[in-house]
Scaffold this active site. Structure first.
Site, short mmCIF file in Angstrom:
data_model
loop_
_atom_site.label_atom_id
_atom_site.label_comp_id
_atom_site.label_asym_id
_atom_site.label_seq_id
_atom_site.Cartn_x
_atom_site.Cartn_y
_atom_site.Cartn_z
N LEU A 1 -2.11 9.72 -9.67
CA LEU A 1 -0.72 9.75 -10.17
C LEU A 1 0.19 9.10 -9.15
O LEU A 1 1.19 8.48 -9.49
CB LEU A 1 -0.26 11.20 -10.31
CG LEU A 1 -0.48 11.93 -11.60
CD1 LEU A 1 0.12 13.33 -11.49
CD2 LEU A 1 0.18 11.18 -12.75
N ARG B 1 2.31 33.13 -4.02
CA ARG B 1 1.08 32.43 -3.62
C ARG B 1 1.34 31.36 -2.56
O ARG B 1 2.47 30.94 -2.37
CB ARG B 1 0.50 31.69 -4.84
CG ARG B 1 -0.13 32.60 -5.85
CD ARG B 1 -0.51 31.80 -7.09
NE ARG B 1 -1.33 32.62 -7.98
CZ ARG B 1 -1.54 32.35 -9.25
NH1 ARG B 1 -0.98 31.29 -9.81
NH2 ARG B 1 -2.33 33.13 -9.97
N ARG C 1 -3.70 28.44 -4.18
CA ARG C 1 -4.07 27.46 -5.21
C ARG C 1 -3.93 26.05 -4.66
O ARG C 1 -3.17 25.83 -3.70
CB ARG C 1 -3.16 27.59 -6.44
CG ARG C 1 -3.29 28.92 -7.16
CD ARG C 1 -4.59 28.95 -7.97
NE ARG C 1 -4.67 30.12 -8.83
CZ ARG C 1 -5.21 31.28 -8.50
NH1 ARG C 1 -5.72 31.46 -7.29
NH2 ARG C 1 -5.26 32.28 -9.36
N THR D 1 0.83 -1.21 0.00
CA THR D 1 0.00 0.00 0.00
C THR D 1 0.87 1.26 0.00
O THR D 1 1.90 1.31 0.67
CB THR D 1 -0.98 0.11 1.20
OG1 THR D 1 -1.49 1.44 1.27
CG2 THR D 1 -0.35 -0.21 2.54
N ILE D 2 0.39 2.24 -0.75
CA ILE D 2 1.10 3.52 -0.75
C ILE D 2 0.88 4.24 0.59
O ILE D 2 1.58 5.19 0.90
CB ILE D 2 0.64 4.46 -1.90
CG1 ILE D 2 -0.82 4.89 -1.74
CG2 ILE D 2 0.89 3.83 -3.25
CD1 ILE D 2 -1.17 6.12 -2.54
N ASP D 3 -0.10 3.75 1.38
CA ASP D 3 -0.39 4.42 2.65
C ASP D 3 0.58 4.02 3.77
O ASP D 3 0.65 4.69 4.80
CB ASP D 3 -1.82 4.10 3.11
CG ASP D 3 -2.86 4.68 2.18
OD1 ASP D 3 -2.55 5.66 1.49
OD2 ASP D 3 -3.99 4.15 2.14
#
Ligand code: F6P
Length: 359
Positions: free
Chosen positions: A282, A171, A275, A134-136
């Site tokens: 991805l 920003r 923003r 898992t990417i978690d």
């Protein structure tokens, strides 16, 4: 020996590298082996969709993203049927197909949900070996899961690349990193990408502190700021609400995500144009990094070794930097959260990163 292999839950880079490692190990180390690739995770086991794999199927996939077997999400709560229905449950169907395939062993490559179902199958008498994906990075009992570091690289790249545009325009840019319940990916990529503020679900943030950090930077001549926020982050007010209540409240105010909400607050309170960037899936795409290829190869071959020696009811893990295993029954239902005293948090704080909390 008849072996089944499946990949379940959200995909990530490294799945094919583990499939390859398991396949190469069992074909070279176990006599008379037959391997079945089960399609689309537990979905294929439920519906009896599988194919016999040849040795050559395990070649040429080390560096490819996704999974050659396909995957699907099969919620654990839907596995056991209701007493009111005569239909066989998903669990019944999986047990039936396990028997029909005459499996001696099943490899399940997946995350927390996958491990819960693997533990259930094991309780019901199937021989199962899990591999933590898992990417978690939130599977209990392992220092790291495969896929995590590849996702860290993508998320870090995104955080890196917004720096110049944020600086040019003066920003604040908020990058939303995946992770609904845990903040490992945001913590690592936030540090690797040089974020000024890192917000994770384990540490509800105070919006005043976030604003303070942006203003403090402006006073020091830095008129831009970068925030890495986990998709599941929440502020202290939201943390005191039930999830449904929080979502209702957000919708009432015209935003659905933590990121949108924070962007509006910052613009309103500081006047700084803000923003947002949501790299989304991805982070689960692309090729595995060299680190993940090595890790996946280690985990896969170790899983093969466990199969050869007849060990099951376990999941492979990394402990003290070496391959090891845990009982599926110990891992199922647990989550590895970021501990609040994790050294990376103090390291980040020591160089001025804000977690949106009082120092
Ligand atoms: O579990 C991996 C993960 O990418 C989480 O970080 C994210 O919250 C979720 O999956 C997204 O799931 P899906 O791909 O089903 O939208």
């Amino acid at each position: 020996m008849k072996i089944g292999i499946l990949t379940s839950g959200g995909d990530c880079p490294g799945l094919n590298a583990v499939i390859r490692s398991v396949g190469k190990y069992v074909f070279s180390q176990i006599k008379d082996v037959t391997v079945y690739g089960i399609a689309d995770g537990y979905g294929g086991l439920i519906n009896g969709e599988y194919r016999k794999m040849k040795e050559k199927d395990f070649s040429g996939i080390l560096n490819t993203g996704g999974t050659i077997l396909g995957t699907s999400r099969q919620p654990f709560k839907e596995m056991i049927g209701s007493d009111l229905s005569d239909e066989p449950s998903k669990l019944d169907r999986m047990l039936e197909n396990y028997k029909k395939m005459e499996l001696d062993l099943l490899f399940t490559l997946g995350g927390n949900g996958t491990h819960k179902t693997a533990a259930l199958l094991s309780e019901e008498g199937c021989h199962v070996i899990g591999v933590p994906k898992t990417i978690d990075n939130d599977i209990w009992g392992t220092e790291v899961t495969f896929g995590f570091h590849s996702a860290v690289d993508v998320a870090s790249w995104c955080i890196d690349n917004v720096h110049t545009t944020a600086a040019s325009h003066g920003r604040t840019i908020i990058v939303e990193v995946m992770g609904n319940r845990v903040g490992w990916l945001t913590l690592y990529s936030g540090i690797a990408g040089g974020a000024d503020v890192i917000l994770i679900p384990e540490m509800p943030y105070d919006k005043e502190r976030v604003i303070e950090k942006i203003q403090e930077r402006a006073e020091r001549g830095k008129d831009f700021s970068i925030i890495a926020i986990a998709e599941g982050a929440m502020d202290t007010e939201e943390a005191s609400m039930k999830r449904s209540e929080m979502m209702e409240e957000r919708a009432k105010q015209g935003y659905t995500t933590a990121t949108d909400r924070l962007a509006k607050i910052i613009t309103k309170e500081t006047g700084v144009e803000t923003r947002t960037l949501v790299p989304g899936h991805l982070q689960r795409g692309g090729n595995p990094t060299a680190y993940d290829r090595v890790l996946s190869t280690m985990l896969g071959s170790f899983a093969g070794r466990l199969a050869r020696q007849g060990t099951s009811g376990v999941t492979v893990a990394i402990k003290n930097n070496a391959v090891a295993y845990n009982l599926l029954s110990d891992v199922a239902g647990k989550t590895k959260f970021v501990p609040l005293d994790h050294p990376l948090i103090s390291t980040a704080r020591s160089i001025g990163v804000s977690f949106g909390q009082k120092r």
